[in-house]
Write an enzyme that holds these catalytic residues in place. Structure first.
Site, short mmCIF file in Angstrom:
data_model
loop_
_atom_site.label_atom_id
_atom_site.label_comp_id
_atom_site.label_asym_id
_atom_site.label_seq_id
_atom_site.Cartn_x
_atom_site.Cartn_y
_atom_site.Cartn_z
N PRO A 28 3.70 -70.75 71.07
CA PRO A 28 5.16 -71.52 71.07
C PRO A 28 6.04 -70.57 71.92
O PRO A 28 6.02 -69.40 72.39
CB PRO A 28 5.50 -70.90 69.65
N MET A 29 7.00 -71.23 72.71
CA MET A 29 7.74 -70.37 73.76
C MET A 29 9.11 -71.07 73.66
O MET A 29 9.25 -72.40 73.97
CB MET A 29 7.13 -71.02 75.27
N GLN A 81 6.57 -73.57 64.11
CA GLN A 81 6.79 -72.27 63.87
C GLN A 81 8.20 -71.83 63.36
O GLN A 81 9.25 -72.23 63.88
CB GLN A 81 6.39 -71.16 65.20
N CYS A 110 8.02 -62.02 67.80
CA CYS A 110 8.85 -62.37 68.89
C CYS A 110 9.43 -60.88 69.33
O CYS A 110 10.08 -60.30 68.43
CB CYS A 110 9.79 -63.25 68.61
N LYS A 149 2.07 -65.28 63.53
CA LYS A 149 1.79 -64.57 64.86
C LYS A 149 2.51 -63.15 64.81
O LYS A 149 3.42 -62.92 64.13
CB LYS A 149 2.54 -65.20 65.78
#
Length: 197
Positions: A28-29, A81, A110, A149
């Protein structure tokens, strides 16, 4: 790197009750992995698990804004996400996304200041009790697999990824994706593949 409980053949990845025919996943970005980008990837790769941009759990509940959660059927299998730090809100957001998700992924990695300053993302690695409550709440709210994550830890002096991963597994995570850097490294330097191994 994904950690799964079940043994698979060399071309399969099993996460919870989902069998994927590829071990490749799209990370995921933010501002990149939108529906257009994912659809383009799918033209070249028919099997990999794709992942949405990070969806704020609070924004999802307050506005139900489908800009980030927009998708096309071609994108499946597709993981959404979510981010946040309130277990009940995270669970509710996951439930809202369950019908359009193959998997729910929880962001606990993150490093962005605006995310960690809100007690979200990698900041959750500094509070294993809260992180556990979030995973447990999300897992209880949905019937699809839940992944997490994370990073190696907050900084070089507080690498707690082993304890964190054990906690995530005990809390119900079906798989864990580890970014081989600490929060303080952001995206700089080399990923620590030895620690991931």
């Amino acid at each position: 790197m994904l950690k799964t409980e079940k043994k698979t053949n060399k071309n399969e990845l099993v996460i919870g009750n989902i069998k994927l025919s590829s071990k490749v996943t799209l990370a995921p970005m933010a501002s990149y992995t939108d529906t257009v980008y994912r659809s383009l990837i799918r033209l070249f790769d028919k099997n990999s698990l794709l992942t949405s941009e990070m969806v704020s759990s609070e924004a999802q509940i307050m506005t139900n804004n489908n800009t980030i959660t927009d998708f096309k059927n071609i994108e499946y299998p597709l993981s959404f996400q979510i981010s946040g730090h309130k277990p009940e809100i995270m669970a509710e957001a996951a439930k809202m996304l369950e019908n359009i998700s193959t998997i729910i992924d929880i962001n606990m990695g993150c490093p962005a200041p605006k995310i960690v300053n809100n007690t979200d993302g990698a900041k959750l690695m500094t509070d294993l009790t809260l992180a556990s409550n979030i995973i447990h709440s999300v897992k209880k709210a949905v019937s699809i697999p839940v992944t997490v994550k994370c990073r190696l830890g907050w900084d070089q002096q507080s690498k707690n990824y082993i304890d964190f991963i054990k906690m995530a597994e005990e809390s119900g995570a079906d798989a864990i994706c580890i970014h081989g850097r600490t929060r303080s490294q952001m995206y700089s330097g080399e990923a620590d593949w030895e620690s991931i191994g």
